[in-house]
Write an enzyme that holds these catalytic residues in place. Structure first.
Site, short mmCIF file in Angstrom:
data_model
loop_
_atom_site.label_atom_id
_atom_site.label_comp_id
_atom_site.label_asym_id
_atom_site.label_seq_id
_atom_site.Cartn_x
_atom_site.Cartn_y
_atom_site.Cartn_z
N ASP A 1 6.87 -12.01 -81.25
CA ASP A 1 6.24 -10.75 -81.16
C ASP A 1 7.17 -9.74 -80.79
O ASP A 1 6.71 -8.35 -80.81
CB ASP A 1 4.74 -10.72 -80.54
CG ASP A 1 4.92 -11.02 -79.01
OD1 ASP A 1 5.60 -11.99 -78.76
OD2 ASP A 1 4.34 -10.38 -78.31
N HIS B 1 13.25 -10.31 -74.77
CA HIS B 1 13.09 -11.98 -74.94
C HIS B 1 12.92 -12.22 -76.39
O HIS B 1 12.55 -11.35 -77.22
CB HIS B 1 11.88 -12.43 -73.96
CG HIS B 1 10.58 -12.06 -74.28
ND1 HIS B 1 10.18 -10.80 -74.11
CD2 HIS B 1 9.63 -12.95 -74.54
CE1 HIS B 1 8.94 -10.89 -74.45
NE2 HIS B 1 8.62 -11.94 -74.77
#
Length: 307
Positions: A67, A63
């Site tokens: 991060d 996704h």
């Protein structure tokens, strides 16, 4: 086949854990490495491992949270600077192509190898060749997020050499022809069908790598009968409601998925920075109470995947 965990933390880097990135080394199988997510400083973590950027063949992004992708432009550029010339394919949700193109364009980074970006818009098979196929399903996260199921196709059985030697067949080019399933006629007129001299096929391995997710049915489906399930464990069991509110899972929920899916082995990752020092071992303890064959990843740790 071997996992190398480059980043095992959640959200932001901490002193003990960098953000998400996992290398799946397929050196024996195809001489290449597949990368799953590429958080900030992934290429720096790679310097402390046996992973070679030039060998990275595919990058699968779960996704588009920072991060999981902020290390991608730097790694793509460095792969070129270090002499990488072989093709590389990046898979990820809609938007990953724009992210890469803008980052490389604004920084005037020019990669000198064929770079393909495949945006995933629906569930199903995203890659297949004669050795592996990769399936994906949507998980339950705050933004579109995919989990990946990597299936190694069954490997042809070994040539039954002892059986051939007992029949007086001498080693040589004929062995390869029989291994390839050919029908061969010997000098004395004997006809040998190669398929009759091949042992049973070796079952291929199944690897499931999930992105960030709540406890959900798609996780179980992707993990069904997996040899290894890599599952996030952002929170401890006592914080189950918080995990749900923030679209994450507890270590116990990860263990429950492994148990329901009949997985053989569970590796926990994506650990919150609240678990510093040895406090993360509580997550491991909770998971093992439900699924005993559980391990917890730490940065730079390797996990071989046996055949």
């Amino acid at each position: 086949m071997e996992f190398v965990f480059l980043g095992t933390g959640a959200g932001v880097p901490s002193k003990g854990r960098n953000v998400s990135a996992i290398a799946l080394q397929l050196l024996e199988e195809r001489g290449q490495t597949w990368l799953f997510d590429c958080g900030e400083a992934t290429q720096h973590q790679i310097l402390h491992t046996s992973v070679r950027p030039r060998r990275i063949e595919k990058i699968f992004i779960t996704h588009l949270h920072g991060d999981h992708i902020f290390g991608l432009p730097g790694l793509l550029g460095s792969r070129s600077f270090q002499g990488g010339t072989t093709p590389l394919t990046v898979y990820g949700p809609k938007g990953i192509k724009q992210f890469i193109e803008v980052a490389l364009s604004v920084s005037t980074t020019h990669v000198k190898y064929p770079l393909e970006v495949v945006e995933i818009t629906e569930e199903g098979t995203v890659f297949e060749d004669n050795e592996f196929y990769v399936e994906t399903k949507r998980l339950s996260h705050g933004i579109e997020c995919f989990g990946y199921r990597i299936v190694e196709k069954d490997i042809q059985g070994a040539l039954l050499v002892d059986k051939l030697l007992e029949m007086g067949v001498k080693p040589g080019p004929i062995f390869k022809r029989l291994k390839d399933g050919e029908v061969v006629e010997l000098e004395d007129g004997t006809i040998l069908n190669g398929n009759e001299f091949i042992g049973p096929p070796q079952k291929g391995r199944i690897i499931t790598i999930l992105g960030d997710t709540r406890y959900c049915e798609a996780s179980r489906e992707l993990a069904q009968d997996a040899d290894v399930l890599v599952h996030e464990a952002t929170f401890a069991a006592e914080d189950e409601q918080q995990a749900h509110d923030y679209f994450h899972s507890t270590s116990k929920q990860a263990a429950s998925i492994a148990l329901q899916a009949n997985a053989k082995r569970l590796i926990l990752t994506h650990i919150s920075s609240r678990y510093q020092g040895d406090t993360y071992k509580e997550l491991l303890k909770e998971a093992r109470e439900l699924f005993s064959n559980t391990e917890i990843a730490t940065d730079l740790k390797s996990f071989p995947v046996e055949k």
